[in-house]
Design a protein around this motif. Structure first.
Motif, short mmCIF file in Angstrom:
data_model
loop_
_atom_site.label_atom_id
_atom_site.label_comp_id
_atom_site.label_asym_id
_atom_site.label_seq_id
_atom_site.Cartn_x
_atom_site.Cartn_y
_atom_site.Cartn_z
N ARG A 132 0.90 -1.31 0.11
CA ARG A 132 -0.05 -0.10 0.11
C ARG A 132 0.98 1.06 -0.15
O ARG A 132 0.53 2.29 -0.66
CB ARG A 132 -0.96 0.06 1.01
CG ARG A 132 -1.94 -1.01 1.16
CD ARG A 132 -2.91 -0.82 2.33
NE ARG A 132 -2.54 -0.97 3.60
CZ ARG A 132 -2.48 -2.05 4.46
NH1 ARG A 132 -3.16 -3.23 3.94
NH2 ARG A 132 -2.10 -2.16 5.69
N ALA A 133 2.03 1.30 1.02
CA ALA A 133 2.91 2.69 1.04
C ALA A 133 3.52 2.79 -0.31
O ALA A 133 3.65 3.96 -0.81
CB ALA A 133 3.82 2.24 2.09
N PHE A 134 4.13 1.53 -0.90
CA PHE A 134 5.15 1.90 -2.09
C PHE A 134 3.92 2.10 -3.16
O PHE A 134 4.29 2.98 -4.12
CB PHE A 134 5.66 0.45 -2.22
CG PHE A 134 6.77 0.62 -3.36
CD1 PHE A 134 8.00 1.37 -2.95
CD2 PHE A 134 6.80 0.17 -4.59
CE1 PHE A 134 9.07 1.50 -3.79
CE2 PHE A 134 7.74 0.36 -5.40
CZ PHE A 134 8.92 1.06 -5.10
N SER A 135 2.81 1.73 -3.22
CA SER A 135 1.81 2.40 -4.32
C SER A 135 1.51 3.61 -4.17
O SER A 135 1.26 4.22 -5.11
CB SER A 135 0.40 1.32 -4.44
OG SER A 135 0.84 -0.08 -4.58
N GLY A 280 -0.09 3.21 4.00
CA GLY A 280 0.27 2.05 4.52
C GLY A 280 -0.47 1.30 5.60
O GLY A 280 -0.64 0.15 5.84
N SER A 281 -0.95 2.18 6.45
CA SER A 281 -1.66 1.69 7.53
C SER A 281 -3.27 1.25 7.08
O SER A 281 -4.01 0.75 7.84
CB SER A 281 -1.90 2.85 8.66
OG SER A 281 -2.69 4.00 8.12
N ALA A 350 0.73 1.96 -10.34
CA ALA A 350 1.40 2.16 -9.09
C ALA A 350 0.99 0.74 -8.28
O ALA A 350 1.70 0.38 -7.44
CB ALA A 350 0.72 3.38 -8.12
N GLU A 351 -0.40 0.49 -8.14
CA GLU A 351 -0.84 -0.85 -7.66
C GLU A 351 -0.21 -1.96 -8.05
O GLU A 351 0.35 -2.95 -7.31
CB GLU A 351 -2.37 -1.04 -7.92
CG GLU A 351 -3.23 0.12 -7.15
CD GLU A 351 -4.71 -0.10 -7.39
OE1 GLU A 351 -5.14 -0.65 -8.63
OE2 GLU A 351 -5.55 0.18 -6.42
N TRP A 352 -0.04 -2.13 -9.44
CA TRP A 352 0.89 -3.42 -9.80
C TRP A 352 2.23 -3.38 -9.16
O TRP A 352 2.67 -4.33 -8.75
CB TRP A 352 0.98 -3.39 -11.50
CG TRP A 352 1.83 -4.38 -11.91
CD1 TRP A 352 1.53 -5.57 -12.27
CD2 TRP A 352 3.29 -4.25 -12.40
NE1 TRP A 352 2.63 -6.16 -12.76
CE2 TRP A 352 3.57 -5.25 -12.86
CE3 TRP A 352 4.01 -3.10 -12.46
CZ2 TRP A 352 4.95 -5.76 -13.42
CZ3 TRP A 352 5.31 -3.18 -12.77
CH2 TRP A 352 5.62 -4.59 -13.33
N LEU A 353 3.00 -2.17 -9.44
CA LEU A 353 4.31 -2.00 -8.99
C LEU A 353 4.48 -2.18 -7.30
O LEU A 353 5.31 -3.06 -6.78
CB LEU A 353 5.09 -0.64 -9.08
CG LEU A 353 6.43 -0.44 -8.96
CD1 LEU A 353 7.26 -1.46 -9.58
CD2 LEU A 353 6.62 0.83 -9.18
N GLY A 354 3.47 -1.90 -6.74
CA GLY A 354 3.38 -2.05 -5.27
C GLY A 354 3.39 -3.52 -5.11
O GLY A 354 3.91 -4.07 -3.93
N ASP A 355 2.31 -4.20 -5.52
CA ASP A 355 1.90 -5.66 -5.43
C ASP A 355 3.32 -6.47 -5.84
O ASP A 355 3.75 -7.11 -5.12
CB ASP A 355 1.05 -6.19 -6.21
CG ASP A 355 -0.47 -5.95 -5.65
OD1 ASP A 355 -0.54 -5.35 -4.39
OD2 ASP A 355 -1.32 -5.65 -6.62
N THR A 356 4.09 -6.20 -6.93
CA THR A 356 5.28 -6.69 -7.15
C THR A 356 6.24 -6.77 -6.17
O THR A 356 7.32 -7.28 -6.03
CB THR A 356 5.46 -6.16 -8.83
OG1 THR A 356 4.68 -6.47 -9.49
CG2 THR A 356 6.85 -6.81 -9.20
N ALA A 357 6.45 -5.19 -5.70
CA ALA A 357 7.70 -4.88 -5.01
C ALA A 357 7.48 -5.63 -3.76
O ALA A 357 8.36 -6.12 -3.00
CB ALA A 357 7.78 -3.55 -4.73
N SER A 358 6.26 -5.94 -3.08
CA SER A 358 5.99 -6.44 -2.09
C SER A 358 6.38 -7.94 -1.84
O SER A 358 6.60 -8.54 -0.97
CB SER A 358 4.61 -6.11 -1.46
OG SER A 358 3.80 -7.00 -2.18
N GLU A 359 6.33 -8.35 -3.12
CA GLU A 359 6.83 -9.87 -3.26
C GLU A 359 8.30 -10.01 -3.36
O GLU A 359 8.71 -11.13 -2.91
CB GLU A 359 5.98 -10.55 -4.60
CG GLU A 359 4.47 -10.56 -4.49
CD GLU A 359 3.90 -11.62 -3.53
OE1 GLU A 359 4.67 -12.60 -3.24
OE2 GLU A 359 2.79 -11.50 -3.05
N ASN A 360 8.94 -9.03 -3.95
CA ASN A 360 10.51 -9.21 -4.32
C ASN A 360 10.80 -7.78 -4.04
O ASN A 360 10.68 -6.93 -4.69
CB ASN A 360 10.58 -9.44 -5.91
CG ASN A 360 12.10 -9.68 -6.03
OD1 ASN A 360 12.87 -9.44 -5.20
ND2 ASN A 360 12.31 -10.29 -7.27
#
Length: 386
Positions: A132-135, A280-281, A350-360
Motif C-alpha cells: 500500500r505504501a509503495f503504491s 500504508g496503515s 502504482a498498484e501493480w508495482l506495489g504488489d510486485t515490490a511487496s513480493e520481491n
C-alpha cells in the motif's frame, strides 16, 4: 513563597508560546527574503560569467531529453524541486534560453517524487503495508512520467507552454522592462544583491560571476532547508488536520487541499510523504490519496513564482519559466485527471508495482535506482551522441 494560580500559569505559557510563534514566522519571512536574494545572485552571476555565451554553455542540453535528464537527476540528488526550479529561474534571468529550461522544470517534477518513494521503504517489513505504501508513493512518479510523455512532444512540436508562459509574463512585464518602477520586492533585495556583486567584482568577470552563482546556490539550499523545517513545526499539524478532512471528500477537494498544504509547507515532497504512512496503515485508499498528490504538484510552483519577482536580469524570461512550470502542472492535472481513459492509469501502474515490490523487495531498489539515476544517465549518454 508566592503561589501562582493555574490560570495565570496557563496564560503565561500561552503568551510565551505566542511570542515563540511570532519569532518563528519572522524568521520564515527573513529566510524567504534570503531565498529571493539568492535567486538574484544566481541570475547576476550567470549573466556576469557568461556574457553573451549563455546559450553555448548549455548546448549539451539543447536536446530536450538532455534537459529533462538534468532536471530529473539534479532534483533526485537534492530532493527538492523548489531548490532546482529556483536555480533554473535564476539561470534563465541570467541568459539561459527558456526553450532549454522547459524540459528541465519537467524533469524537476519527476525527480522530486523520489523522496516519498524512499519514505515508503520504511514499511518494507510488513508485506501488505509495504504494498500500500509503495503504491501511494509511486503513483506520484507515474503521474509525472505520464505528464512528460504527453506534454514534452507537444512542447517540442508547438512550443505552446512557452507561448502561454510568455503571455502570462506579459501581464506583469511590459516589453522588456524589469518592473523597477513597481517591483518593491526587487527594490528591497537590490542592496543585498548589489553588495555581493561589488564584493565579487574583485575576483574578475568570470571568477566573480562563478562566485555569485555558488553563493546563491548555497543560500537557496540553506534558506529552503530551514524554511521547510520551520514550516513543518508551524504548519504540519494543521496540514495533517486539513489532509484528514479533505481526503475522501471528492477529487476537487483533494486537489485543492493538496495545493494549499504544499503552499503552506513549501514542499511537495513533504506533502506527498505525509500520505505514505496513511496509505500504508490502510487509513485511506490509493484512489482517495491520488487527487491530493496532484494538488501537491501545483502548490510547489509558488517558490519559483516568488523567486522570479526579484531577479537581476531578464525579469520577463524569469517570470515566463515560472509561469510555464505552473501552467504545465495545472494542465497536467486537467488533462490526465479530466480524461477518463487516462485518469487512473497512474493508479493501476502504482498498484501493480506495489504488489510486485511487496513480493520481491529487490524490485523496489531496482525501480528507485533505475527510474531516477540509471535510465536518465543512459538517456543523457545517448542524447550526447545524437
Amino acid at each position: 513563597m508566592d503561589i501562582v494560580a493555574p490560570e495565570e500559569s496557563a496564560e503565561h505559557s500561552q503568551s510565551a508560546s505566542d511570542h515563540g510563534t511570532w519569532r518563528q514566522w519572522l524568521l520564515v519571512a527573513g529566510l524567504v527574503y534570503v531565498l529571493i536574494c539568492a535567486v538574484g545572485l544566481i541570475g547576476s552571476g550567470f549573466k556576469t560569467a557568461t556574457g553573451s555565451q549563455a546559450k553555448e554553455m548549455f548546448e549539451f542540453a539543447t536536446n530536450p531529453f538532455a534537459g529533462l535528464v538534468v532536471g530529473t537527476v539534479a532534483t533526485a540528488l537534492i530532493q527538492s524541486s523548489s531548490t532546482v526550479t529556483s536555480i533554473i529561474v535564476g539561470l534563465v534571468a541570467g541568459g539561459l534560453p527558456v526553450s532549454v529550461a522547459v524540459p528541465m522544470v519537467m524533469g524537476a517534477n519527476i525527480g522530486t517524487s523520489i523522496t516519498n518513494t524512499i519514505v515508503s521503504l520504511g514499511h518494507v517489513r510488513e508485506k501488505k503495508e509495504f504494498a500500500r505504501a509503495f503504491s501511494a508513493a509511486t503513483v506520484h512518479d507515474f503521474f509525472n512520467l505520464l505528464s512528460v510523455v504527453i506534454f514534452l512532444p507537444l512542447e517540442i512540436a508547438f512550443g505552446f507552454l512557452e507561448k502561454i508562459g510568455s503571455a502570462l509574463a506579459g501581464v506583469f512585464v511590459v516589453g522588456d522592462s524589469s518592473m523597477n518602477s513597481m517591483n518593491f520586492v526587487k527594490a528591497a533585495t537590490a542592496p543585498v544583491v548589489d553588495s555581493f556583486k561589488n564584493a565579487a567584482a574583485n575576483l574578475g568577470t568570470t571568477g566573480g560571476g562563478i562566485a555569485l552563482i555558488l553563493v546563491g546556490i548555497v543560500l537557496i539550499f540553506l534558506s529552503i532547508h530551514f524554511v521547510g523545517k520551520l514550516l513543518k513545526t508551524l504548519m504540519v499539524g494543521k496540514a495533517k488536520e486539513l489532509m484528514h478532512a479533505a481526503i475522501g471528500k471528492g477529487p476537487i477537494s483533494g486537489i485543492c487541499s493538496g495545493t494549499f498544504v504544499t503552499i503552506l509547507v513549501q514542499s511537495s515532497s513533504t506533502t506527498t510523504s505525509l500520505m505514505v504512512p496513511l496509505a500504508g496503515s490502510g487509513a485511506f485508499g490509493l484512489k482517495e490519496i491520488y487527487p491530493f498528490t496532484l494538488g501537491a504538484n501545483i502548490g510547489t510552483c509558488i517558490t519559483a513564482l516568488l523567486a522570479a519577482t526579484a531577479v537581476d536580469g531578464n525579469t520577463s524570461a524569469a517570470l515566463q519559466i515560472a509561469f510555464i512550470h505552473l501552467t504545465y502542472n495545472v494542465l497536467g492535472v486537467a488533462v490526465i485527471y479530466g480524461i477518463p481513459l487516462l485518469r487512473y492509469l497512474p493508479v493501476k501502474a502504482a498498484e501493480w508495482l506495489g504488489d510486485t515490490a511487496s513480493e520481491n523487495k529487490m524490485v523496489a531498489l531496482v525501480y528507485v535506482l533505475g527510474v531516477f539515476f540509471v535510465i536518465p544517465g543512459m538517456c543523457l549518454g545517448v542524447s550526447s551522441m545524437l
